[in-house]
Design a protein around this motif. Structure first.
Motif, short mmCIF file in Angstrom:
data_model
loop_
_atom_site.label_atom_id
_atom_site.label_comp_id
_atom_site.label_asym_id
_atom_site.label_seq_id
_atom_site.Cartn_x
_atom_site.Cartn_y
_atom_site.Cartn_z
N TYR A 13 0.71 -1.27 0.07
CA TYR A 13 0.08 0.02 0.08
C TYR A 13 0.82 1.26 -0.12
O TYR A 13 0.39 2.42 -0.54
CB TYR A 13 -0.89 -0.17 1.33
N PHE A 14 1.92 1.15 0.98
CA PHE A 14 2.80 2.60 0.94
C PHE A 14 3.39 2.60 -0.34
O PHE A 14 3.53 3.93 -0.85
CB PHE A 14 3.74 2.37 2.16
N VAL A 15 3.87 1.73 -0.79
CA VAL A 15 4.79 1.92 -2.15
C VAL A 15 3.80 2.43 -3.30
O VAL A 15 4.15 3.30 -4.09
CB VAL A 15 5.53 0.44 -2.74
N ALA A 16 2.56 1.89 -3.27
CA ALA A 16 1.60 2.31 -4.37
C ALA A 16 1.31 3.82 -4.39
O ALA A 16 1.20 4.57 -5.00
CB ALA A 16 0.18 1.40 -4.22
N VAL A 17 1.17 4.24 -2.91
CA VAL A 17 0.69 5.73 -2.59
C VAL A 17 2.17 6.76 -2.91
O VAL A 17 1.69 7.71 -3.73
CB VAL A 17 0.17 5.89 -1.35
N ALA A 18 3.24 6.11 -2.56
CA ALA A 18 4.45 6.97 -2.88
C ALA A 18 4.52 6.84 -4.31
O ALA A 18 5.24 8.24 -4.95
CB ALA A 18 5.68 6.37 -2.29
N GLU A 19 4.22 6.00 -5.09
CA GLU A 19 4.55 6.05 -6.64
C GLU A 19 3.33 6.71 -7.38
O GLU A 19 3.57 7.47 -8.20
CB GLU A 19 4.64 4.48 -7.28
N GLN A 20 2.28 6.73 -6.86
CA GLN A 20 1.32 7.65 -7.25
C GLN A 20 0.98 8.78 -7.02
O GLN A 20 0.38 9.75 -7.43
CB GLN A 20 -0.12 6.65 -7.27
N GLU A 21 1.93 9.30 -5.69
CA GLU A 21 1.70 10.62 -4.96
C GLU A 21 0.26 10.94 -4.66
O GLU A 21 -0.25 11.88 -4.56
CB GLU A 21 2.24 11.68 -5.76
N SER A 22 -0.47 9.89 -4.60
CA SER A 22 -2.02 9.98 -4.09
C SER A 22 -2.62 8.79 -3.68
O SER A 22 -2.43 7.90 -4.22
CB SER A 22 -2.76 10.53 -5.60
N VAL A 23 -3.44 9.10 -2.69
CA VAL A 23 -4.27 7.84 -2.09
C VAL A 23 -5.18 7.54 -3.02
O VAL A 23 -5.42 6.39 -3.17
CB VAL A 23 -4.89 8.28 -0.82
#
Length: 301
Positions: A13-23
């Protein structure tokens, strides 16, 4: 700090949010709803005790600790994914297999001869070869991802948990640019090399080699200069060829260096560098024993 409650899903979850820069964008990518994802990120920050993101009206920005955690989280997830692949490949493989770690220099002459002898003993066996540093070999063998390793270096405390067998040795040659004054000599004194800029492989990954070079040169110049470090012999060769310094090479590498550099014996003649096999004796298999037997062809010369 207790972090036992952090699970792989938190990392994903964290990696996805960091890469997308958006929840919200990360939620779409992960096929989850946004509120639980936001809650998971807040729980992760609370568990770590640090803020991973700085929030503004448009996007989420990683903090300094967030950047560090992103790098480590990716590494953990990759390691887990690799473990899944290895496990599934092992489960579905047919036949028998031996996984061999080896250094670049060991692959030039010794490894092909061992493999030919091993083929005669076990023509049905599959062989997986991986080129890496000795420290990487030790780590992967301890993890059970390698069966046996072939490298250059003395039997040292780093190998105390392994069965180790010396099967050969290599001499040392000086490598200098073709236009270098030392190239005109039939043999190059170590004292002359010690006052030239030395090109080497990285100290952290090739501790034995760098220690060996230091023992050879320090008596002639206790402040000799390592001008550059490279992560592979290929980088050292290219740097010396460009005239950026000189280097010491195992004599077997003369076959790969070719005409790119001038190679000369050094004087006084240094101790030869041992070629060794090592493996975990508590995981010895018939294939491991056969590989050791095959390696004895190197002693026949």
């Amino acid at each position: 700090m207790e972090i036992a409650n952090i699970e792989l899903r938190h990392l994903r979850y964290f990696v996805a949010v960091a890469e997308q820069e958006s929840v919200s964008r990360a939620a779409k990518r992960l096929h989850v709803s946004q509120p639980p994802l936001s809650r998971q990120i807040r729980d992760l920050e609370a568990e770590l005790g640090v803020a991973l993101f700085v929030r503004d009206s448009r996007r989420l920005i990683l903090t300094g600790p967030g950047e560090v955690f992103l790098s480590e989280a990716r590494a953990v997830l990759q390691r887990f994914d690799d473990a899944l692949v290895l496990t599934r490949e092992f489960a579905k493989r047919d036949g028998i297999r031996i996984r061999v770690g080896h250094s670049s220099a060991a692959s030039v002459e010794a490894l092909p001869r061992i493999l030919r002898a091993f083929q005669n003993l076990h023509p049905e066996a599959k062989i997986e070869l991986r080129t890496m540093t000795t420290s990487q070999m030790i780590k992967l063998t301890n993890r059970g991802e390698l069966d046996i390793c072939l490298t250059i270096g003395e039997i040292n405390p780093g190998l105390k948990d392994f069965a180790v067998e010396e099967i050969g040795s290599y001499g040392m040659l000086a490598g200098v640019p073709r236009q270098h004054p030392l190239a005109r000599l039939d043999k190059i004194p170590l004292g002359d090399l010690a006052h030239e800029p030395i090109i080497s492989v990285t100290l952290s990954d090739f501790q034995w080699y760098n220690g060996y070079v230091s023992r050879l040169l320090t008596p002639y110049n206790n402040s000799f200069k390592v001008a550059e470090e490279h992560d592979r012999a290929e980088g050292v060769i290219a740097s010396v060829e460009a005239g950026r310094g000189v280097a010491l090479f195992y004599d077997v590498l003369a076959r790969t260096i070719g005409e790119r550099l001038v190679l000369r014996e050094v004087t006084p003649t240094p101790p030869r560098a041992p070629l060794v096999l090592f493996f975990r004796d508590d995981r010895r298999t018939p294939l491991t024993a056969s590989f050791v037997k095959a390696a004895h062809v190197l002693r026949a010369i």
